[in-house]
Write a protein that holds these residues in place. Structure first.
Motif, PDB file in Angstrom:
ATOM      1  N   VAL A  89       2.449 -49.254  12.571  1.00  0.00           N
ATOM      2  CA  VAL A  89       1.547 -48.224  12.060  1.00  0.00           C
ATOM      3  C   VAL A  89       1.343 -48.360  10.549  1.00  0.00           C
ATOM      4  O   VAL A  89       0.234 -48.224  10.051  1.00  0.00           O
ATOM      5  CB  VAL A  89       2.096 -46.826  12.413  1.00  0.00           C
ATOM      6  N   HIS A 199       3.978 -32.759  12.413  1.00  0.00           N
ATOM      7  CA  HIS A 199       3.728 -34.197  12.556  1.00  0.00           C
ATOM      8  C   HIS A 199       2.251 -34.542  12.705  1.00  0.00           C
ATOM      9  O   HIS A 199       1.889 -35.521  13.353  1.00  0.00           O
ATOM     10  CB  HIS A 199       4.515 -34.723  13.768  1.00  0.00           C
ATOM     11  N   ARG A 200       1.375 -33.726  12.076  1.00  0.00           N
ATOM     12  CA  ARG A 200      -0.033 -34.115  12.048  1.00  0.00           C
ATOM     13  C   ARG A 200      -0.250 -34.931  10.786  1.00  0.00           C
ATOM     14  O   ARG A 200       0.011 -34.462   9.681  1.00  0.00           O
ATOM     15  CB  ARG A 200      -0.922 -32.854  12.079  1.00  0.00           C
ATOM     16  N   HIS A 201      -0.698 -36.172  10.968  1.00  0.00           N
ATOM     17  CA  HIS A 201      -0.902 -37.080   9.835  1.00  0.00           C
ATOM     18  C   HIS A 201      -2.339 -37.000   9.332  1.00  0.00           C
ATOM     19  O   HIS A 201      -3.261 -36.754  10.104  1.00  0.00           O
ATOM     20  CB  HIS A 201      -0.707 -38.535  10.251  1.00  0.00           C
ATOM     21  N   PHE A 202      -2.504 -37.305   8.072  1.00  0.00           N
ATOM     22  CA  PHE A 202      -3.833 -37.699   7.623  1.00  0.00           C
ATOM     23  C   PHE A 202      -4.122 -39.073   8.203  1.00  0.00           C
ATOM     24  O   PHE A 202      -3.216 -39.875   8.404  1.00  0.00           O
ATOM     25  CB  PHE A 202      -3.909 -37.744   6.091  1.00  0.00           C
ATOM     26  N   THR A 203      -5.389 -39.344   8.463  1.00  0.00           N
ATOM     27  CA  THR A 203      -5.720 -40.636   9.047  1.00  0.00           C
ATOM     28  C   THR A 203      -6.304 -41.588   8.006  1.00  0.00           C
ATOM     29  O   THR A 203      -6.857 -42.631   8.331  1.00  0.00           O
ATOM     30  CB  THR A 203      -6.705 -40.467  10.222  1.00  0.00           C
ATOM     31  N   GLU A 204      -6.183 -41.182   6.755  1.00  0.00           N
ATOM     32  CA  GLU A 204      -6.587 -42.062   5.666  1.00  0.00           C
ATOM     33  C   GLU A 204      -5.431 -42.183   4.686  1.00  0.00           C
ATOM     34  O   GLU A 204      -4.577 -41.313   4.622  1.00  0.00           O
ATOM     35  CB  GLU A 204      -7.807 -41.493   4.938  1.00  0.00           C
ATOM     36  N   GLU A 205      -5.463 -43.253   3.929  1.00  0.00           N
ATOM     37  CA  GLU A 205      -4.406 -43.522   2.973  1.00  0.00           C
ATOM     38  C   GLU A 205      -5.061 -43.841   1.635  1.00  0.00           C
ATOM     39  O   GLU A 205      -6.062 -44.561   1.616  1.00  0.00           O
ATOM     40  CB  GLU A 205      -3.625 -44.749   3.474  1.00  0.00           C
ATOM     41  N   TYR A 218      -0.721 -31.214   5.937  1.00  0.00           N
ATOM     42  CA  TYR A 218      -2.009 -31.364   6.635  1.00  0.00           C
ATOM     43  C   TYR A 218      -2.784 -30.055   6.619  1.00  0.00           C
ATOM     44  O   TYR A 218      -3.957 -30.032   6.304  1.00  0.00           O
ATOM     45  CB  TYR A 218      -1.781 -31.838   8.074  1.00  0.00           C
ATOM     46  N   ASN A 219      -2.131 -28.947   6.971  1.00  0.00           N
ATOM     47  CA  ASN A 219      -2.740 -27.640   6.756  1.00  0.00           C
ATOM     48  C   ASN A 219      -1.652 -26.562   6.758  1.00  0.00           C
ATOM     49  O   ASN A 219      -0.475 -26.849   7.014  1.00  0.00           O
ATOM     50  CB  ASN A 219      -3.868 -27.346   7.764  1.00  0.00           C
ATOM     51  N   ALA A 220      -2.067 -25.325   6.483  1.00  0.00           N
ATOM     52  CA  ALA A 220      -1.093 -24.249   6.253  1.00  0.00           C
ATOM     53  C   ALA A 220      -0.297 -23.900   7.510  1.00  0.00           C
ATOM     54  O   ALA A 220       0.850 -23.462   7.430  1.00  0.00           O
ATOM     55  CB  ALA A 220      -1.825 -23.011   5.736  1.00  0.00           C
ATOM     56  N   ASN A 221      -0.888 -24.105   8.668  1.00  0.00           N
ATOM     57  CA  ASN A 221      -0.164 -23.840   9.918  1.00  0.00           C
ATOM     58  C   ASN A 221       1.118 -24.660   9.991  1.00  0.00           C
ATOM     59  O   ASN A 221       2.177 -24.164  10.382  1.00  0.00           O
ATOM     60  CB  ASN A 221      -1.079 -24.172  11.103  1.00  0.00           C
ATOM     61  N   ILE A 284       2.314 -38.267   4.087  1.00  0.00           N
ATOM     62  CA  ILE A 284       0.986 -38.429   4.650  1.00  0.00           C
ATOM     63  C   ILE A 284       0.618 -37.228   5.543  1.00  0.00           C
ATOM     64  O   ILE A 284       0.071 -37.347   6.630  1.00  0.00           O
ATOM     65  CB  ILE A 284       0.807 -39.818   5.309  1.00  0.00           C
TER      66      ILE A 284
END
Ligand SMILES: [Fe+2]
Lengths: 304, 305
Positions: A89, A199-205, A218-221, A284
């Motif tokens: 990955v 464990h929600r990733h951004f899909t860009e780097e 990733y977000n406030a949740n 990330i």
């Protein structure tokens, strides 16, 4: 100490390969800028290592999300591995030359206990097997010398193939089997749950993967759920964490789905001591916490 | 240059037909059926095998394998006792680079990878071993993003077609995927392998009936429902990708070469050749997209406003 075979401490030791990359160890090929995106977590690991310096143990047992098995719970059964681990990955960050010794006797003992408990199990005897990067990363970050043997347990896919609750029930049985095997073999074990939390990733780097300007949740949740679970850890409410785990996993897209934390809590028999949070940070976009339950220190306190 | 996608296939990802064909007649049958596909591809004059494999999962956008000769070995995470697959493959780095650029031009995050020791996925290795064992035709493989949904996957397929056109290749597109993807969670006697449930089997057969008719776009439209009902592999992204790469229509001649259970999963080998005949009415219930606008992270977007 009156319990020869025991878990001396349990650790939540997440495995983002980014943390290895950021520390530029000689085993890893890529070089990082050390721009500092993950310093909070690196500091957390440093504090953890300082704490563990006074803890005696014979073996690291790691439950890893990155050896994914659909046919039950698998255990490394070859005494020595070495080779190169490249993360499929994040291959730009992790190309690591590893050497790993395995405590095969303990591995087999856990396997046998788990099988006797009715779980589907398998010993992994193929010497060409490439040890997963979750195992390598967690072990390296907790114990960089890597001069103690390891037991690696795969992540059975029950939660993915059936339900989160079903997965956690298997991890409960697996944790209890692990505990019995440790007692029976007289090992002083350090148990590692290798998962991230949210464990929600951004899909860009970004161009420099370690750019601190880019790194955030990733977000406030995701953050709200992680804080909730960490508060329970520090309050010693590990049973409640286990009870809430299926919801947490679902609503926070948490890597606890892979079972590591559930296994660890069960193996430690749901400690009521306050866990120590050494560091929390995002990688990330995912939430990661370095947490320890120093069971030996707690035993000493109450004179057991 | 005007390259084109001259045909397409679906191939299963499970390695057991290569590792242990003798252990189960169905696994042996799959290995045998792959020989017919191999012959058909060789006769087609194709100069590129363009793969999308559900077993190569990515997080950061889409990765294109650009190592001209990846060499290593793989031991399956489950089936380690059936042995090791050593590989030395011939890839098409020029295509990979062009594919990266066409993907970026459509808004996707994409990059090439070429690293010594990179673990190629079991689906790619198995498929190429079966249909291209002597590396006669160069290959290319793109990863399957864990988070991408239909729209993003369609855009990735269209970018593949763009890259084929630009590089002038005569390409065979291959979706490496299971149909129903429920494995037995216990160890079974290989001789007693079967599809995990009758319902999975029935859904697989329905899909294969449509594919046998050449109705690839209909299957693409049906993919979500199939995934819900039969635990389709990776939400059937390989079907979405294949349909988009091949032009989003139903005018193919379809051939179901084989359909067998592998450890409970539905393992099918299907061929699709462009055909002039009109396959009848299309019902387009699903979204379509030409360009990718990024993750729909609504909660974070609102927080920032
Ligand atoms: Fe992970």
């Amino acid at each position: 100490m009156s319990h020869p075979g025991r878990i001396v401490a349990g650790v939540l030791s997440p495995h983002p390969p980014h943390l290895i990359y950021a520390s530029n160890p000689e085993q890893n090929e890529p070089r990082s800028s050390q721009a500092g995106a993950w310093n909070g977590l690196l500091d957390g690991y440093e504090k953890l290592r300082a704490e563990l310096a006074s803890v005696d143990y014979d073996v690291l047992i790691v439950h890893t999300p990155h050896w994914k098995t659909h046919t039950g719970h698998h255990f490394l059964g070859v005494p020595h591995f070495e080779g190169k681990s490249v993360d499929p990955v994040f291959p730009n960050l992790f190309r690591y030359n590893f050497r790993l010794d395995v405590d095969v006797e303990l591995s087999e003992a856990i396997h046998d206990e788990a099988e006797a408990a009715g779980l589907s199990t398998r010993m992994m005897r193929n010497p060409e097997f490439r040890v997963d990067y979750g195992t390598i990363t967690s072990c390296h970050l907790v114990h960089p010398a890597l001069n103690k043997p390891v037991v690696a347990i795969s992540s059975a896919r029950t939660a993915f193939d059936y339900s989160n609750a079903a997965g956690d029930q298997e991890m409960l049985a697996l944790g209890q089997a692990t505990r019995r095997a440790i007692a029976a073999t007289g090992r002083r074990a350090l148990c590692l749950a290798s998962n991230s939390l949210s464990h929600r990733h951004f899909t860009e780097e970004p161009e420099d993967p370690e750019d601190p300007a880019f790194e955030h949740a990733y977000n406030a949740n995701q953050t709200a759920w992680d804080r909730h679970i960490l508060a329970l850890m520090r309050a010693g409410e590990s049973r409640r964490i286990f009870d809430e785990m299926p919801d947490y996993t679902e609503q926070c897209v948490a890597e606890t789905k892979d079972g590591c934390l559930s296994w660890l809590l069960a193996a430690m028999d749901f400690p009521t001591m306050a866990a120590k949070l050494h560091g929390y940070g995002t990688v990330i976009g995912t939430g990661n916490a370095v947490v320890s339950w120093n069971l030996d220190a707690a035993r000493e306190e109450v004179g057991v | 240059m005007n390259g084109e996608v001259i045909g397409g296939y679906l191939m299963p990802y499970q390695p057991l037909p290569v590792l242990a064909p003798e252990a189960n007649p169905g696994w042996a049958s799959l290995a045998k059926s792959a020989e017919a596909i191999r012959a058909e591809i060789e006769a087609s004059g194709a100069d590129l095998l363009l793969l999308f494999s559900t077993r190569w999962v990515s997080i950061i956008g889409h990765q294109m394998q650009a190592d001209p000769n990846p060499e290593w070995w793989v031991v399956d995470e489950d089936f380690h006792e059936f042995g090791t697959l050593h590989y030395s493959l011939r890839m098409d780095p020029e295509l990979a680079t062009c594919y990266r650029d066409t993907a970026r031009a459509r808004g996707l995050h994409a990059r090439t990878v070429a690293y010594h020791g990179f673990p190629l996925d079991i689906g790619t290795i198995t498929t190429l071993r079966l249909i291209n064992p002597d590396n006669r035709i160069p290959a290319s493989v793109v990863s399957c993003n864990a988070y991408s949904d239909r729209a993003e996957t369609l855009v990735l397929g269209k970018a593949a077609a763009d890259a084929v056109r630009k590089t002038g290749r005569k390409a065979i597109a291959i979706g490496v995927t299971a149909l129903s993807d429920r494995m037995f969670s216990r160890w079974i006697d290989p001789g007693e392998d079967r599809i995990h449930s009758q319902k999975d089997d029935e859904w697989n057969r329905k899909l294969l009936e449509l594919l046998d008719d050449g109705r690839l776009e209909d299957v693409s439209q049906l993919a979500r429902e199939f995934s819900r009902q039969a635990n389709g592999d990776s939400r059937m992204k390989a079907i979405w990708w294949l349909a988009a790469t091949m032009g989003q229509h139903n005018n193919y001649a379809g051939t179901v070469f084989d359909y067998q259970p592998v450890w409970g999963t539905g393992a099918a080998m299907v061929g699709l050749q462009p055909d002039e005949r009109d396959a009848g009415d299309l019902e387009y219930d699903e979204d379509d997209a030409e360009f990718f606008h990024g993750d729909r992270n609504v909660l974070a977007t609102q927080a920032n406003e």
